[in-house]
Design an enzyme around this catalytic site. Sequence first.
Site, short mmCIF file in Angstrom:
data_model
loop_
_atom_site.label_atom_id
_atom_site.label_comp_id
_atom_site.label_asym_id
_atom_site.label_seq_id
_atom_site.Cartn_x
_atom_site.Cartn_y
_atom_site.Cartn_z
N SER A 110 0.37 -0.83 0.24
CA SER A 110 0.49 0.05 -0.49
C SER A 110 0.99 1.49 0.10
O SER A 110 1.49 1.03 -0.86
CB SER A 110 -1.46 0.18 1.27
OG SER A 110 -1.18 1.06 1.00
N HIS A 111 1.02 2.39 0.79
CA HIS A 111 1.41 3.64 0.82
C HIS A 111 2.63 3.05 2.10
O HIS A 111 3.61 4.50 2.29
CB HIS A 111 0.26 4.11 1.88
CG HIS A 111 0.17 4.03 3.56
ND1 HIS A 111 -0.87 2.54 3.85
CD2 HIS A 111 0.91 4.25 4.62
CE1 HIS A 111 -1.26 2.68 4.80
NE2 HIS A 111 -0.07 3.12 4.89
N ASP A 275 -2.04 6.70 -3.94
CA ASP A 275 -0.44 6.69 -2.58
C ASP A 275 -0.12 5.08 -3.60
O ASP A 275 -0.65 4.78 -5.11
CB ASP A 275 -0.84 5.80 -1.62
CG ASP A 275 -2.44 4.76 -2.08
OD1 ASP A 275 -3.46 4.35 -2.97
OD2 ASP A 275 -2.21 3.60 -1.21
N ASP A 277 -0.99 1.83 -3.90
CA ASP A 277 -1.29 0.72 -4.34
C ASP A 277 -2.58 1.59 -5.40
O ASP A 277 -3.24 0.53 -5.93
CB ASP A 277 -1.53 -0.02 -3.85
CG ASP A 277 -2.52 -0.14 -2.73
OD1 ASP A 277 -2.62 0.77 -1.83
OD2 ASP A 277 -3.38 -1.13 -2.37
N ASP A 279 -5.34 2.51 -3.85
CA ASP A 279 -6.59 3.44 -3.48
C ASP A 279 -6.85 4.33 -2.33
O ASP A 279 -8.32 4.30 -1.94
CB ASP A 279 -6.76 1.67 -2.51
CG ASP A 279 -6.01 1.61 -1.49
OD1 ASP A 279 -4.85 2.30 -1.24
OD2 ASP A 279 -5.83 0.40 -0.44
N ARG A 280 -6.14 4.73 -2.17
CA ARG A 280 -6.19 5.79 -1.39
C ARG A 280 -6.37 7.29 -2.14
O ARG A 280 -5.44 7.34 -3.42
CB ARG A 280 -5.33 6.02 -0.12
CG ARG A 280 -4.63 4.84 0.47
CD ARG A 280 -4.48 5.13 2.06
NE ARG A 280 -4.45 3.98 2.83
CZ ARG A 280 -3.79 4.21 3.91
NH1 ARG A 280 -3.07 5.24 4.94
NH2 ARG A 280 -4.19 3.20 4.32
N LYS A 374 -11.01 0.87 -1.47
CA LYS A 374 -11.36 1.92 -1.49
C LYS A 374 -10.85 2.79 -3.52
O LYS A 374 -10.48 1.58 -3.56
CB LYS A 374 -10.68 2.68 -0.29
CG LYS A 374 -8.96 2.26 -0.78
CD LYS A 374 -9.66 2.45 1.55
CE LYS A 374 -7.69 2.19 1.27
NZ LYS A 374 -8.07 0.50 2.47
#
Length: 541
Positions: A110-111, A275, A277, A279-280, A374
């Site tokens: 992710s982030h 971010d 991946d 999703d944010r 998300k």
Amino acid sequence: MIVITTPIAGQRPGTSGLRKSVQVFRQPGYLENFVQSLFDVLEHHKGATLVVGGDGRYFNDQAIQTVLRLAAANGFGRVLVGQGGILSTPAASAVIRSRKAYGGIILSASHNPGGPEGDFGIKYNAGNGGPAPEALTEAVYRRTQSIERYLGVESPDVDLGTLGNTLVGGMAVEVIDPVATHADLMETLFDFGAIRRLLGSGSFRMRFDAMHAVTGPYAHEVFVKRLGAPAASVVNGTPLPDFGGGHPDPNPTYAAELVAAMFAADAPDFGAASDGDGDRNMIVGRRFIVTPSDSLAVLAANAQLVPGYAAGLKGVARSMPTSAAVDAVAAALGIPCFETPTGWKFFGNLLDAGRITLCGEESAGTGSDHVREKDGLWAVLFWLNVLAVRGESVEAIVRDHWRRFGRHVYSRHDYEGVDAAAATALMARLREALPGLPGQKFSPGTVTLADDFAYTDQVDGSVTTGQGLRIGFDNGSRIVFRLSGTGTEGATLRVYLERFEADVQRHGTDAQQALAGLIATAEQLAGIAATTGRTQPTVIT
């Protein structure tokens, strides 16, 4: 078929999958152990279709080759893999759903930072496109504690750079366009004509910072190719294995380059970032940062302006630490509002049951029933659609929202990489003190609520406990303490601060000033400085 004996210590995947440093994942048998454990507990997957992709971080391409060989040996019939090994998390969800796949493996932390010294991660998404339920992740963990072998096939590496079909063992592998399915879905939801006119008006400029992460190709396809924005509107748009040495977390600290551009004299009208991946999201107006909690509330209040949501919202949901701004919108619209633990899988149950349409978390994640994750690019397009219809600035829209619903002044203070034992002890002391807090007076007011948040799922009846310590006051203010599981080293202590202001002019726009009393009370209650040695948060959102 290769049968290999490999005893590896058990690994417990968290709400966002398994995240560790790259060096841990590169240990012989480590990734294989987790993937084989997953395949061992999945049922009826023989001959089924699996989706595989990731955010392009270091080790992504090697890990995909390993997953393909294990999937072939374990009887999957077909794997759809994103070209170059790329699939954003929301795009993976979209592909799973549109191709009616059995499920998908997403390779991302992710982030978190990338590179040889950075982090790596893996998670499984089910056939609905959403994160695996807790029952499955627990079953995988139990299997990792006893597994003694994994299965593989001998096969050359798949050329991930070329679209088309090949075989790994007897399993078909199709390298697919990683962007098309998701971009096509966006066109069904938003008024691309209105957004195209806005971007082509000559009086509106946007800046999207992909942070050298996965959304770069998606942004070029949608904003530049399909909507006609100048190519320079997308910056840091090439995914890099180490994210260009940056930290791909869209917040004012790590997206400082975007914030600086949006606060400059010649600032664009609209700025956004996503971010690692995809999703944010982070939304920024000209010299005006929108909090994730406010963003969710504004989207809900303006949903009727967007074609995909013009018929109205069935309901909304937010994670417990997210501010109650969207609650006020739901009350005005007369629709349900659900408060869930942090973790998108809790929203997934509500989405699958048709109970909600929009949902979001304070950690810059918003989404809807179009996928089961998300979706950063979706949120940016939603804002652009609203801007195109209303013809106002980001700041004007948010200020109008505050005048209508009141302002939920909100901030999150993150203390990253603190000693895990110290952070756990801090939470334990707070938990023990909770029963004695109601009725006590502090600078924000009198405590009316003090608990450890628990949630009974509104669909399947499952109970989730220990989700964060809530301290609420009689004036609507609250403080929440949580330990986050998204890091790979030490612990991250998160402190959430919220104060409702009906008079939106009382504190201007300075959230930290408005929350000063709550910040002091949080320190008084928790003793963060004395326990962790930190006198300032690592990140303020």
